[in-house]
Design a protein around this motif. Structure first.
Motif, PDB file in Angstrom:
ATOM      1  N   UNK A 145       0.823  -1.210   0.000  1.00  0.00           N
ATOM      2  CA  UNK A 145       0.000   0.000   0.000  1.00  0.00           C
ATOM      3  C   UNK A 145       0.862   1.266   0.000  1.00  0.00           C
ATOM      4  N   UNK A 146       2.031   1.171   0.645  1.00  0.00           N
ATOM      5  CA  UNK A 146       2.927   2.331   0.700  1.00  0.00           C
ATOM      6  C   UNK A 146       4.065   2.216  -0.317  1.00  0.00           C
ATOM      7  N   UNK A 147       3.946   1.201  -1.188  1.00  0.00           N
ATOM      8  CA  UNK A 147       4.932   1.000  -2.256  1.00  0.00           C
ATOM      9  C   UNK A 147       6.354   0.838  -1.699  1.00  0.00           C
ATOM     10  N   UNK A 204       6.196  -1.511  12.568  1.00  0.00           N
ATOM     11  CA  UNK A 204       6.659  -0.147  12.852  1.00  0.00           C
ATOM     12  C   UNK A 204       7.510   0.395  11.703  1.00  0.00           C
ATOM     13  N   UNK A 205       8.351  -0.475  11.145  1.00  0.00           N
ATOM     14  CA  UNK A 205       9.197  -0.043  10.022  1.00  0.00           C
ATOM     15  C   UNK A 205       8.331   0.378   8.839  1.00  0.00           C
ATOM     16  N   UNK A 206       7.288  -0.402   8.559  1.00  0.00           N
ATOM     17  CA  UNK A 206       6.382  -0.072   7.446  1.00  0.00           C
ATOM     18  C   UNK A 206       5.621   1.214   7.758  1.00  0.00           C
ATOM     19  N   UNK A 207       5.169   1.321   9.005  1.00  0.00           N
ATOM     20  CA  UNK A 207       4.313   2.441   9.404  1.00  0.00           C
ATOM     21  C   UNK A 207       5.063   3.775   9.393  1.00  0.00           C
ATOM     22  N   UNK A 241      15.749  -3.354   9.489  1.00  0.00           N
ATOM     23  CA  UNK A 241      16.262  -2.003   9.232  1.00  0.00           C
ATOM     24  C   UNK A 241      15.448  -1.302   8.152  1.00  0.00           C
ATOM     25  N   UNK A 242      15.339   0.008   8.286  1.00  0.00           N
ATOM     26  CA  UNK A 242      14.560   0.799   7.339  1.00  0.00           C
ATOM     27  C   UNK A 242      15.225   2.149   7.128  1.00  0.00           C
ATOM     28  N   UNK A 243      14.716   2.887   6.137  1.00  0.00           N
ATOM     29  CA  UNK A 243      15.211   4.249   5.898  1.00  0.00           C
ATOM     30  C   UNK A 243      14.102   5.262   6.195  1.00  0.00           C
ATOM     31  N   UNK A 285      -0.637   8.004  14.268  1.00  0.00           N
ATOM     32  CA  UNK A 285      -0.871   6.567  14.125  1.00  0.00           C
ATOM     33  C   UNK A 285      -1.599   6.022  15.350  1.00  0.00           C
ATOM     34  N   UNK A 286      -2.474   5.062  15.110  1.00  0.00           N
ATOM     35  CA  UNK A 286      -3.152   4.400  16.224  1.00  0.00           C
ATOM     36  C   UNK A 286      -2.154   3.485  16.924  1.00  0.00           C
TER      37      UNK A 286
END
Length: 401
Positions: free
Chosen positions: A205-207, A239-242, A272-274, A301-302
């Motif tokens: 959904x967030x590509x 959390x990383x996606x959010x 890990x995320x950016x 965010x909820x």
């Protein structure tokens, strides 16, 4: 000691009435300490009155003496000053501890108040959806498609409400030390595939570019609480996606690392995320209950603010380790290290590998010496031929006894 004087109460020439109440027979000595000015400076002096004679229970003669106690008095005053200093330091320490406890309790109270305020909103949101969709479905029973859509939304809201309640219950169990872990067989790859299936729709959904990487994984069949491990990893990945802006990059790495204990395997899970990252100040409290970063993206965010605390509680109960590295505006990296028992045949294979490694090390220590092997254990030669070749020992160097 300075000159001594004798006072005879019956033939006294000076007024000694002040001594009568202070020198009863039951208390035969009375001291008075004072400072006196001498030509060479000020010094401490002690005047001592002692009963010398009594008649019919009445004091009739007293000895008076002056003693120089300057050094003794200075030591006493120094000790008294040190004691006062220690008492003051203890008082300051106790006061500081009380203030810290007060601030901690105050912060905890505020956090719980904020939590209850957020929870009331977070619970009302799915509850309102459930009530609203139920009423809408009831009023459109003649429209199956409309009813089906309402039921789907009810199901989604119910699942969200249940997850909120489960988080509260999990946190309660962790705080009371009553979190129970299962010891059940599970397959590592299957668990990771399930996590990917759950998180993939949200990531799409967030590509996001989300990739699951495996490094050096040898043992797949393990024993442990797969659901709790999944809960920890899902929390971190969610959390990383959010908190990663659209078109972000997320990497989930599973690596088996040397354990050194037969029948066990050690795994390092790295998420890990950016994304938006965290400030150094917030990283200090990221694992505290009810804690949420104050940035608008997070507040929108909820959530209960319990997820990270629960993750840490589960990892701690599993005798593992979790830590975070992050830079604000650049992304975050969470690392979880856990140990699992290896199942059945894989456990036997791991034991054989460990024995083989020990045997190879033994042969390596022999160097160019010949290796003598008993016929009863001759099959070890075939099982460890790879090790011989690895250490460069020729087959003709091996002889039977």
């Amino acid at each position: 000691i300075l000159p001594v004087l004798f006072f005879n109460f019956q033939s006294q020439r000076i007024n000694t009435d002040f001594l009568r109440p202070t020198l009863p027979p039951a208390q035969p000595v009375y001291d008075v300490d004072f400072r006196r000015v001498y030509p060479d400076g000020i010094r401490w002096v002690r005047s001592r009155f002692s009963i010398a004679e009594t008649a019919d229970g009445v004091v009739t003669k007293v000895i008076f003496a002056n003693m120089g106690i300057d050094e003794q008095k200075r030591k006493e005053l120094e000790e008294e000053a040190e004691n006062k200093k220690s008492l003051f330091a203890a008082y300051e320490s106790a006061t500081k501890a009380l203030m810290t406890a007060y601030e901690t309790a105050k912060e905890a109270s505020e956090a719980k108040s904020n939590f209850l305020a957020r929870m009331s909103h977070d619970i009302r949101t799915p509850m309102n959806a459930i009530i609203g969709m139920t009423a809408l479905a009831a009023s459109h029973t003649d429209q199956p498609e409309r009813v089906r859509d309402c039921l789907e939304k009810i199901s989604i809201s119910s699942s969200h409400l249940l997850s909120l309640i489960n988080e509260i219950l999990d946190m309660s169990r962790i705080e009371k030390g009553k979190l129970e872990l299962l010891e059940e067989p599970f397959h590592l790859e299957t668990m990771l595939d399930n996590i990917y299936s759950i998180i993939k729709p949200t990531a799409m959904e967030k590509n996001h570019d989300i990739t699951f990487i495996r490094k050096g994984v040898i043992h797949e069949s393990l024993i442990g609480d797969a659901n709790r491990v999944k809960q920890v990893l899902l929390n971190l990945i969610t959390n990383a996606v959010k908190y990663t802006p659209d078109n972000g990059i997320i990497r989930v790495t599973t690596e088996e690392v040397p354990m050194g204990k037969a029948g066990w395997a050690c795994y390092r899970f790295v998420v890990e995320d950016n994304g938006i990252g965290m400030s150094e100040e917030y990283m200090k409290q990221v694992f505290e209950p009810f804690s949420r970063a104050g940035v608008p993206v997070v507040q929108e965010q909820q959530g209960t603010g319990l997820g990270m605390s629960i993750a840490q509680g589960i990892v701690s109960t599993m005798q593992g380790d979790i830590h975070v590295e992050s830079r604000e505006g650049e992304g975050s990296c969470f690392t979880v290290t856990l140990n699992f028992r290896i199942q059945g045949k894989e456990q036997e294979r791991a034991g054989q590998e460990a024995q083989g490694n020990e045997f190879a090390q033994l042969l390596s220590s022999v160097g160019d010496a010949a290796c003598l092997i008993d016929p009863d254990t001759y099959e070890l030669i075939e099982a460890n031929q790879a090790y011989y070749r690895m250490i460069g020992m020729a087959e003709e160097d091996c002889h039977t006894l």
